[in-house]
Design a protein around this motif. Structure first.
Motif, PDB file in Angstrom:
ATOM      1  N   GLY A  41      -2.408   2.316  -2.392  1.00  0.00           N
ATOM      2  CA  GLY A  41      -1.547   1.529  -3.256  1.00  0.00           C
ATOM      3  C   GLY A  41      -1.854   0.048  -3.286  1.00  0.00           C
ATOM      4  O   GLY A  41      -1.021  -0.745  -3.745  1.00  0.00           O
ATOM      5  N   ARG A  42      -3.025  -0.314  -2.834  1.00  0.00           N
ATOM      6  CA  ARG A  42      -3.380  -1.742  -2.761  1.00  0.00           C
ATOM      7  C   ARG A  42      -4.594  -2.051  -3.625  1.00  0.00           C
ATOM      8  O   ARG A  42      -5.147  -1.168  -4.285  1.00  0.00           O
ATOM      9  CB  ARG A  42      -3.685  -2.124  -1.313  1.00  0.00           C
ATOM     10  N   GLY A  43      -5.019  -3.305  -3.590  1.00  0.00           N
ATOM     11  CA  GLY A  43      -6.189  -3.730  -4.340  1.00  0.00           C
ATOM     12  C   GLY A  43      -7.476  -3.502  -3.577  1.00  0.00           C
ATOM     13  O   GLY A  43      -7.498  -2.894  -2.507  1.00  0.00           O
ATOM     14  N   LEU A  90     -15.326   2.134  -1.016  1.00  0.00           N
ATOM     15  CA  LEU A  90     -16.093   2.239  -2.249  1.00  0.00           C
ATOM     16  C   LEU A  90     -17.394   1.461  -2.127  1.00  0.00           C
ATOM     17  O   LEU A  90     -17.392   0.276  -1.758  1.00  0.00           O
ATOM     18  CB  LEU A  90     -15.284   1.687  -3.428  1.00  0.00           C
ATOM     19  N   GLY A 107     -19.437   3.995  -6.769  1.00  0.00           N
ATOM     20  CA  GLY A 107     -19.494   5.379  -6.360  1.00  0.00           C
ATOM     21  C   GLY A 107     -18.117   6.004  -6.432  1.00  0.00           C
ATOM     22  O   GLY A 107     -17.139   5.345  -6.809  1.00  0.00           O
ATOM     23  N   GLU A 108     -18.037   7.261  -6.059  1.00  0.00           N
ATOM     24  CA  GLU A 108     -16.761   7.973  -6.167  1.00  0.00           C
ATOM     25  C   GLU A 108     -15.853   7.736  -4.977  1.00  0.00           C
ATOM     26  O   GLU A 108     -14.710   8.168  -4.976  1.00  0.00           O
ATOM     27  CB  GLU A 108     -17.020   9.469  -6.336  1.00  0.00           C
ATOM     28  N   ARG A 111     -12.861   8.700   1.409  1.00  0.00           N
ATOM     29  CA  ARG A 111     -11.510   8.515   1.942  1.00  0.00           C
ATOM     30  C   ARG A 111     -11.534   8.757   3.445  1.00  0.00           C
ATOM     31  O   ARG A 111     -11.836   9.865   3.895  1.00  0.00           O
ATOM     32  CB  ARG A 111     -10.517   9.453   1.268  1.00  0.00           C
TER      33      ARG A 111
ATOM     34  N   VAL B   4      -5.003  -8.161  -1.736  1.00  0.00           N
ATOM     35  CA  VAL B   4      -5.190  -6.799  -1.285  1.00  0.00           C
ATOM     36  C   VAL B   4      -4.026  -6.318  -0.442  1.00  0.00           C
ATOM     37  O   VAL B   4      -3.882  -5.142  -0.207  1.00  0.00           O
ATOM     38  CB  VAL B   4      -6.503  -6.674  -0.503  1.00  0.00           C
ATOM     39  N   HIS B   7       1.649  -4.552  -2.676  1.00  0.00           N
ATOM     40  CA  HIS B   7       1.798  -3.338  -3.447  1.00  0.00           C
ATOM     41  C   HIS B   7       1.555  -3.667  -4.907  1.00  0.00           C
ATOM     42  O   HIS B   7       1.908  -4.744  -5.402  1.00  0.00           O
ATOM     43  CB  HIS B   7       3.202  -2.763  -3.267  1.00  0.00           C
ATOM     44  N   LEU B   8       0.982  -2.703  -5.620  1.00  0.00           N
ATOM     45  CA  LEU B   8       0.622  -2.940  -6.999  1.00  0.00           C
ATOM     46  C   LEU B   8       1.867  -3.010  -7.876  1.00  0.00           C
ATOM     47  O   LEU B   8       2.728  -2.135  -7.809  1.00  0.00           O
ATOM     48  CB  LEU B   8      -0.300  -1.828  -7.485  1.00  0.00           C
ATOM     49  N   ILE B  34     -14.425  -9.323 -15.444  1.00  0.00           N
ATOM     50  CA  ILE B  34     -14.513  -7.909 -15.802  1.00  0.00           C
ATOM     51  C   ILE B  34     -13.146  -7.259 -15.636  1.00  0.00           C
ATOM     52  O   ILE B  34     -12.389  -7.624 -14.723  1.00  0.00           O
ATOM     53  CB  ILE B  34     -15.497  -7.149 -14.882  1.00  0.00           C
ATOM     54  N   TYR B  36     -11.509  -3.465 -14.922  1.00  0.00           N
ATOM     55  CA  TYR B  36     -11.814  -2.119 -14.476  1.00  0.00           C
ATOM     56  C   TYR B  36     -10.567  -1.249 -14.567  1.00  0.00           C
ATOM     57  O   TYR B  36      -9.446  -1.713 -14.395  1.00  0.00           O
ATOM     58  CB  TYR B  36     -12.289  -2.105 -13.020  1.00  0.00           C
ATOM     59  N   GLN B  38      -9.030   2.266 -12.816  1.00  0.00           N
ATOM     60  CA  GLN B  38      -9.207   3.183 -11.699  1.00  0.00           C
ATOM     61  C   GLN B  38      -8.184   4.300 -11.771  1.00  0.00           C
ATOM     62  O   GLN B  38      -6.978   4.058 -11.658  1.00  0.00           O
ATOM     63  CB  GLN B  38      -9.090   2.460 -10.355  1.00  0.00           C
ATOM     64  N   GLY B  41      -7.819   8.510  -6.973  1.00  0.00           N
ATOM     65  CA  GLY B  41      -8.843   9.166  -6.176  1.00  0.00           C
ATOM     66  C   GLY B  41     -10.262   8.949  -6.635  1.00  0.00           C
ATOM     67  O   GLY B  41     -11.189   9.579  -6.116  1.00  0.00           O
ATOM     68  N   LYS B  42     -10.451   8.059  -7.598  1.00  0.00           N
ATOM     69  CA  LYS B  42     -11.795   7.813  -8.133  1.00  0.00           C
ATOM     70  C   LYS B  42     -12.184   6.355  -7.973  1.00  0.00           C
ATOM     71  O   LYS B  42     -11.356   5.487  -7.707  1.00  0.00           O
ATOM     72  CB  LYS B  42     -11.848   8.193  -9.612  1.00  0.00           C
ATOM     73  N   GLY B  43     -13.458   6.090  -8.169  1.00  0.00           N
ATOM     74  CA  GLY B  43     -13.923   4.714  -8.164  1.00  0.00           C
ATOM     75  C   GLY B  43     -13.573   4.022  -9.483  1.00  0.00           C
ATOM     76  O   GLY B  43     -13.361   4.670 -10.499  1.00  0.00           O
ATOM     77  N   PRO B  44     -13.481   2.694  -9.472  1.00  0.00           N
ATOM     78  CA  PRO B  44     -13.182   1.960 -10.700  1.00  0.00           C
ATOM     79  C   PRO B  44     -14.259   2.140 -11.765  1.00  0.00           C
ATOM     80  O   PRO B  44     -15.441   2.250 -11.448  1.00  0.00           O
ATOM     81  CB  PRO B  44     -13.127   0.505 -10.230  1.00  0.00           C
ATOM     82  N   PHE B  46     -15.776   0.542 -15.467  1.00  0.00           N
ATOM     83  CA  PHE B  46     -15.854  -0.639 -16.322  1.00  0.00           C
ATOM     84  C   PHE B  46     -15.137  -0.397 -17.649  1.00  0.00           C
ATOM     85  O   PHE B  46     -15.261   0.666 -18.268  1.00  0.00           O
ATOM     86  CB  PHE B  46     -17.330  -0.956 -16.566  1.00  0.00           C
ATOM     87  N   PHE B  89      -7.688  -3.373 -12.795  1.00  0.00           N
ATOM     88  CA  PHE B  89      -8.053  -4.537 -11.991  1.00  0.00           C
ATOM     89  C   PHE B  89      -8.877  -5.508 -12.815  1.00  0.00           C
ATOM     90  O   PHE B  89      -9.764  -5.096 -13.563  1.00  0.00           O
ATOM     91  CB  PHE B  89      -8.909  -4.133 -10.788  1.00  0.00           C
ATOM     92  N   PHE B 104     -12.077  -9.049  -6.676  1.00  0.00           N
ATOM     93  CA  PHE B 104     -11.062  -8.380  -7.474  1.00  0.00           C
ATOM     94  C   PHE B 104      -9.711  -9.055  -7.311  1.00  0.00           C
ATOM     95  O   PHE B 104      -9.321  -9.466  -6.216  1.00  0.00           O
ATOM     96  CB  PHE B 104     -10.951  -6.912  -7.056  1.00  0.00           C
ATOM     97  N   ARG B 109      -0.499  -1.131 -12.086  1.00  0.00           N
ATOM     98  CA  ARG B 109      -0.440   0.290 -12.392  1.00  0.00           C
ATOM     99  C   ARG B 109       0.215   0.456 -13.758  1.00  0.00           C
ATOM    100  O   ARG B 109       1.345  -0.013 -13.970  1.00  0.00           O
ATOM    101  CB  ARG B 109       0.362   1.053 -11.331  1.00  0.00           C
TER     102      ARG B 109
END
Lengths: 115, 114
Positions: A41-43, A90, A107-108, A111, B4, B7-8, B34, B36, B38, B41-44, B46, B89, B104, B109
């Motif tokens: 839940g963070r940046g 990441l 990348g993906e 965790r 960071v 909380h978002l 930029i 992004y 996200q 469960g995945k990477g950001p 573009f 982001f 970043f 959200r």
């Protein structure tokens, strides 16, 4: 075309155990490489970046380290994990060698849960 | 700058409406920005970028606005769809002395109401 691979995707480790996350990029030469960490839940927090083999810049003091043994390989390590190391890691790359600023390709993610 | 530890924040938008996501950046000399997206469960991924010599740039259904006076970026998404649900982001490229770094900002959200 360029691709980035990161593994393992999921990892559960006990406190005090070592860590090794690996990232490789294909289809490009001399990339800039990055490790970011994202707590739930963070940046995104920049941990390390590298502009060449053996060149590592660290952004935050921590018990993690990074290495770049080959041009397209970036490794994140720890000798002894802490609970606070849990998170989503990441790896990312973008063209280096003095290229103008451009987007990061991620990348993906990996965790990590430290118990 | 980096947030960071926070909380978002969440933005809730009705499906079909326009979304505006805001971001404040830290370094007045940053020359490249930029946005992004996200998904969980995945990477950001573009979305769109803009250089500091521009105020506005448009893509497909997205527009980025840059206000260098107040160090502010915004991302506008037209006709928001359920697939736009994600964390967004902004990122900045600090000046030439740290050209390799991408920092970043705090994410937002975006949730879509049917």
């Amino acid at each position: 075309s360029q691709t980035i691979h990161q593994w393992p995707a999921t990892l559960v480790q006990p406190v005090g155990s070592p860590l090794s996350l690996e990232c490789t990029v294909e289809g490009t030469s001399n990339p800039n490489l990055y490790w970011y960490r994202q707590a739930a839940g963070r940046g995104l927090q920049l941990l390390f970046y590298s502009v060449g083999i053996g060149q590592i810049s660290s952004e935050v003091p921590q018990n993690l380290s990074a290495s770049r043994p080959q041009d397209r390989q970036f490794i994140l390590s720890s000798k002894k994990l802490l609970l606070s190391d849990s998170g989503f890691y990441l790896c990312a790359w973008r063209p280096g060698g003095g290229s103008p600023p451009g987007e990061l390709f991620f990348g993906e993610g990996s965790r990590l849960t430290v118990l | 700058g980096e947030s960071v530890g926070l909380h978002l924040p969440t933005l809730s938008v009705q499906e079909g409406d326009n979304s505006i996501i805001n971001c404040a950046y830290s370094n007045s000399a940053s020359d490249y920005f930029i946005w992004y997206k996200q998904e969980s469960g995945k990477g950001p991924q573009f979305i769109i970028d803009i250089r500091s010599n521009m105020d506005k740039r448009q893509g497909q259904r997205v527009t980025v606005l840059l206000n260098k006076t107040v160090k502010h970026l915004s991302l506008q998404i037209a006709a928001t769809q359920p697939g736009d649900s994600a964390v967004y982001f902004c990122a900045e490229n600090p000046p030439l002395s740290s050209a390799s770094k991408i920092i970043f900002g705090s994410g937002t959200r975006l949730s879509i109401r049917p």
